[in-house]
Scaffold this motif. Sequence first.
Motif, PDB file in Angstrom:
ATOM      1  N   ARG B  45      29.537-153.884  30.755  1.00 54.69           N
ATOM      2  CA  ARG B  45      29.574-153.401  29.371  1.00 54.69           C
ATOM      3  C   ARG B  45      28.285-152.633  29.083  1.00 54.69           C
ATOM      4  O   ARG B  45      27.238-152.943  29.654  1.00 54.69           O
ATOM      5  N   ALA B  46      28.381-151.653  28.214  1.00 58.87           N
ATOM      6  CA  ALA B  46      27.185-150.880  27.860  1.00 58.87           C
ATOM      7  C   ALA B  46      26.574-151.477  26.593  1.00 58.87           C
ATOM      8  O   ALA B  46      26.972-151.138  25.494  1.00 58.87           O
ATOM      9  N   VAL B  47      25.648-152.416  26.762  1.00 58.51           N
ATOM     10  CA  VAL B  47      25.071-153.083  25.589  1.00 58.51           C
ATOM     11  C   VAL B  47      23.565-152.849  25.432  1.00 58.51           C
ATOM     12  O   VAL B  47      23.014-153.062  24.376  1.00 58.51           O
ATOM     13  N   GLU B  48      22.924-152.429  26.519  1.00 56.97           N
ATOM     14  CA  GLU B  48      21.478-152.180  26.440  1.00 56.97           C
ATOM     15  C   GLU B  48      21.171-150.832  27.076  1.00 56.97           C
ATOM     16  O   GLU B  48      21.937-150.346  27.882  1.00 56.97           O
ATOM     17  N   GLU B  49      20.026-150.282  26.706  1.00 59.45           N
ATOM     18  CA  GLU B  49      19.648-148.983  27.274  1.00 59.45           C
ATOM     19  C   GLU B  49      18.325-149.080  28.030  1.00 59.45           C
ATOM     20  O   GLU B  49      17.406-149.748  27.593  1.00 59.45           O
ATOM     21  N   ARG B  50      18.276-148.441  29.172  1.00 62.00           N
ATOM     22  CA  ARG B  50      17.033-148.318  29.943  1.00 62.00           C
ATOM     23  C   ARG B  50      16.849-146.844  30.266  1.00 62.00           C
ATOM     24  O   ARG B  50      17.782-146.058  30.147  1.00 62.00           O
ATOM     25  N   VAL B  51      15.644-146.495  30.709  1.00 59.67           N
ATOM     26  CA  VAL B  51      15.392-145.112  31.119  1.00 59.67           C
ATOM     27  C   VAL B  51      14.921-145.113  32.574  1.00 59.67           C
ATOM     28  O   VAL B  51      14.076-145.932  32.949  1.00 59.67           O
ATOM     29  N   VAL B  52      15.514-144.254  33.373  1.00 58.13           N
ATOM     30  CA  VAL B  52      15.109-144.118  34.783  1.00 58.13           C
ATOM     31  C   VAL B  52      14.528-142.723  34.986  1.00 58.13           C
ATOM     32  O   VAL B  52      15.138-141.727  34.570  1.00 58.13           O
ATOM     33  N   THR B  53      13.346-142.658  35.590  1.00 59.19           N
ATOM     34  CA  THR B  53      12.766-141.350  35.900  1.00 59.19           C
ATOM     35  C   THR B  53      12.496-141.269  37.396  1.00 59.19           C
ATOM     36  O   THR B  53      12.295-142.300  38.048  1.00 59.19           O
ATOM     37  N   ALA B  54      12.533-140.051  37.924  1.00 55.82           N
ATOM     38  CA  ALA B  54      12.260-139.878  39.356  1.00 55.82           C
ATOM     39  C   ALA B  54      11.702-138.485  39.602  1.00 55.82           C
ATOM     40  O   ALA B  54      11.896-137.566  38.794  1.00 55.82           O
TER      41      ALA B  54
END
Lengths: 480, 139
Positions: B45-54
Amino acid sequence: MSDIVMERIDRYRWKIQPQGGMRVPGIVYADDVLMETIRDDESLRQVANVAHLPGIQAASLAMPDIHRGYGFPIGGVAAFDMDEGVISPGGVGYDINCGVRLMTTDLCIDDIRGRLKELVAGLFSAIPSGVGSSGPLNLTKAEERQVFEKGAAWAVERGYGTPADLEMTEQRGVLGGADPDGVSDRALERGRNQLGTLGSGNHFLEIEVVDEIFDDRAARAFGVEPGQVVVMIHTGSRGLGYQVCDEYLARMVKRAGLLDFRLPDRQLACAYLQSREGQDYLGAMACAANYAWANRQILMHRAAETFQRVLERSPADIGMRLVYDVCHNIASVEDLEIDGVRKRLCVHRKGATRAYPPGHPDLPGRYRDVGQPVLIPGDMGTGSYLLVGTELAFRETFGSTCHGAGRLMSRSRARKAGARRQVRTELEKQGIIVMATGRATINEEIPEAYKNIEDVVNVVHGAGLSRKVARMRSIGCIKG
Amino acid sequence: MTTAIKLFDHTADLGLECSGASMADLLERAGEALTGCVVDRSDIRAVEERVVTAEGHDPEELLVNFLRELLFLINGEAFLPKRLAVDSIGDRSVSCRVNGEPRDPQRHTPIREIKAVTYHGVTLEESRGMLTARVVLDV
């Protein structure tokens, strides 16, 4: 079909002549049957690629269980000059110090026959397994750093096994030069709660019975006899090792353009042994290797406890004793031999096992006259081998031999093949009780997914890289 | 957006092939495909948000490094991505929002463990406006 040209040397040896940027030849150990499948694989190209790396000594070697890896082939052995050579995280693999340990017991098959299901279930509940499994040991960062520095001895100090176990472990269960500062916070975090866990994939803990003895003298020295119940553990440094390899590989890929030679494959990214990157990786790799030895030491103790509890017997009655512990994914600085001359080298064994000869000073007194025990795990349903190291391996393959059956079928093909069958039931009919966290694991590990272990072992035996001592057959297995 | 994901065989490992109309699109699809190798995505389920950088020196390295970061989110932080949305992308860097949820062993049945995303034989090709990438995963 590989475009690599092979020249046959003898029944078990094949040579790839240096071509293009290869600095040394490639030597592949295989018979006609195994060569049929090796020829179709990209792994011969990988043997040739490794021969491009600076400082490589004598030859880029491949054991008969060779199969396509990423960068280095699995089943590959390559030794490098300490001043001019390189170290490559890909030449060690993601699972740093993945390895095997074998324990004998004072039990025979009749002692456990009626209790086998209970015993396997007991092991399955006592030993955390499966994807990302975590254990009851929740280490503080300070404790984890101690594991990195002390290896198996850390576990022994905490009551998991005895100091005698360290004698029976390759490198005494600790690689020198461990540098905990070289392990990132991410890697530390991944390792914190995975000590004392089995993991997934081809890792296992197996109850086996000694089926056949080939070498009485060595078997006596190793304490192995027909009908005896033994236990084999196959696991490594878990998420910590994967993270260490991943980060150092990325660091070396990033700097690949600054090297004074061209890499034939990005995954072969490496650094000169004397460079800062090279030394940093060696220090971090030693931390992961030592973590793996502590891990197998703890799992052995848990297995012994489970045998005592389920069979309601004392530790003395069970008599579980460590025969030996070997690693098969490592880069190690060792005094080895090239053309009869001793030289300190950094040997990469990626899916290959150290196989020291009789008389080697690093062997425990008990084995000094016969040579190092070599443990070759088979796949589910076929069994495993106990071999012994030889003088020839020391002269010819930097004291190395094969590590297992070697994958033949890709995991997805095996899973499809396995999904149509009741793999667990098939094995049970053969008298093998298997418990695994995921059904996909059992299907991916079906016996026909691997090369025939008999074929692989017969090649190293025939070529003289190690000698057969005993064969064990599996009767109970837990997997991730 | 026209995209395709497929798995290809690699003896010891697993290959991932995916396509996208742009690099951003490709990275999002590749990230979803990677997640799909680990667990059944329909259970997330989409309940939280994170950020990925590369970052990466070239598009291939950027792709591998992006997937490595995402795999750390999955394995290291036990966070399972449901949807990915690239916020900003340049030649050498990417930032992506990841919506998903912490891994729950009760609901998320593992398919297999992916040890690592490798640089081995990584390819990225453009043909008729579509980018197609192949990456080998270590299982």
